[in-house]
Design a protein around this motif. Structure first.
Motif, short mmCIF file in Angstrom:
data_model
loop_
_atom_site.label_atom_id
_atom_site.label_comp_id
_atom_site.label_asym_id
_atom_site.label_seq_id
_atom_site.Cartn_x
_atom_site.Cartn_y
_atom_site.Cartn_z
N ALA A 108 25.90 -64.12 58.82
CA ALA A 108 24.94 -64.59 59.83
C ALA A 108 25.64 -65.32 60.97
O ALA A 108 25.19 -65.28 62.12
N SER A 109 26.74 -66.00 60.67
CA SER A 109 27.45 -66.77 61.70
C SER A 109 28.11 -65.86 62.73
O SER A 109 28.39 -66.30 63.85
N ILE A 110 28.35 -64.61 62.38
CA ILE A 110 28.97 -63.67 63.31
C ILE A 110 27.95 -63.19 64.34
O ILE A 110 28.29 -62.92 65.49
N GLY A 111 26.69 -63.10 63.92
CA GLY A 111 25.64 -62.61 64.80
C GLY A 111 24.95 -63.72 65.56
O GLY A 111 25.58 -64.53 66.23
N SER A 112 23.63 -63.75 65.41
CA SER A 112 22.83 -64.74 66.16
C SER A 112 22.65 -66.04 65.39
O SER A 112 21.76 -66.82 65.69
N LYS A 113 23.44 -66.22 64.35
CA LYS A 113 23.52 -67.49 63.61
C LYS A 113 22.16 -67.92 63.05
O LYS A 113 21.54 -67.16 62.32
N ALA A 114 21.71 -69.11 63.39
CA ALA A 114 20.46 -69.62 62.80
C ALA A 114 19.24 -68.81 63.21
O ALA A 114 18.20 -68.87 62.55
N GLY A 148 23.72 -73.94 53.91
CA GLY A 148 24.14 -72.77 54.69
C GLY A 148 23.34 -72.64 55.97
O GLY A 148 23.90 -72.35 57.04
N TYR A 149 22.02 -72.86 55.87
CA TYR A 149 21.19 -72.79 57.07
C TYR A 149 21.56 -73.89 58.06
O TYR A 149 21.63 -73.65 59.27
N LEU A 150 21.79 -75.10 57.56
CA LEU A 150 22.19 -76.19 58.45
C LEU A 150 23.53 -75.89 59.13
O LEU A 150 23.74 -76.26 60.29
N ALA A 151 24.43 -75.23 58.42
CA ALA A 151 25.71 -74.84 59.02
C ALA A 151 25.47 -73.86 60.16
O ALA A 151 26.11 -73.95 61.22
N LEU A 152 24.55 -72.93 59.96
CA LEU A 152 24.22 -71.97 61.02
C LEU A 152 23.58 -72.66 62.22
O LEU A 152 23.84 -72.32 63.37
#
Length: 212
Positions: A108-114, A148-152
């Motif tokens: 997810a971090s590679i794309g649009s993240k959160a 994980g979501y908070l990281a995004l």
């Protein structure tokens, strides 16, 4: 004294049954993991070849998604081999769930993240944790998904304390609350399973005594 012995014997039997259910659940969860990887990757292929222009950013994301899907599949195969060889340490379910969370967050971090639709897959990981009938695993999966979501969110919005948020605060709170409530509800289901098994055993014992 007799009650204590009976309680300890019951706890031991529940531990044995629970370990077998964890083993069976890990196998089913791993099968569903492989199916989920394939399904999500098919969606990615359909999007890449049918619904998007092959810009440099899109190509880079597709290559990264392919590499992560391959790594994820190799992890699933390694878990399958462990289960086939009857290698099932108690830590295995935590390792496999941790890998799911880390790889999903990385993808997810590679794309649009959160703002990525992949955020919804955190709920799938929590549901897979419930298949092992382990409260601790559900707690870990829930906390891992929230972190994980908070990281995004942190990757999406580099300035958390300004007035302009890339991810609205309300959206963040709703997602985090939904993840937490999902874990709590699944944990209650596992608790009810233990109560159901105990009550069934008591009724069965009472019926056998009445007929003997």
């Amino acid at each position: 004294m007799a009650a204590d012995i009976g309680a300890s014997a019951g706890d031991r039997q529940w531990f044995i049954v629970g370990r077998w259910q964890e083993y069976e659940g890990e196998g089913r969860a791993n099968l569903l993991r492989i199916m989920a990887i394939g399904a999500f990757y098919i969606v990615q292929l359909a999007h890449y070849y049918g619904f998007s222009e092959h810009t440099q950013e899109v190509v880079a994301f597709h290559q990264a998604a392919t590499a992560l899907a391959a790594a994820w599949t190799l992890i699933a195969v390694a878990i399958l081999l462990c289960l086939r060889q009857r290698i099932f340490p108690a830590v295995l379910k935590f390792v496999s769930t941790g890998c799911d969370i880390v790889l999903l967050t990385a993808l997810a971090s590679i794309g649009s993240k959160a703002n990525s639709p992949l955020v919804f897959a955190y709920f799938v990981i929590i549901a897979l944790a419930a298949m092992r009938f382990s409260l601790r695993l559900i707690w870990c999966a829930t906390l891992g998904g929230m972190l994980g979501y908070l990281a995004l969110v942190g990757l999406t919005d580099t300035k958390w304390f300004d007035a302009d948020h890339a991810v609205p605060v309300v959206t963040q709170l709703v997602v985090l609350l939904s993840l937490a409530l999902t874990g709590i509800m699944l944990g209650q289901v596992i608790r009810r399973v233990r109560a159901l098994a105990d009550e069934y055993a008591q009724r069965l014992t009472a019926q056998q005594r009445a007929t003997s």
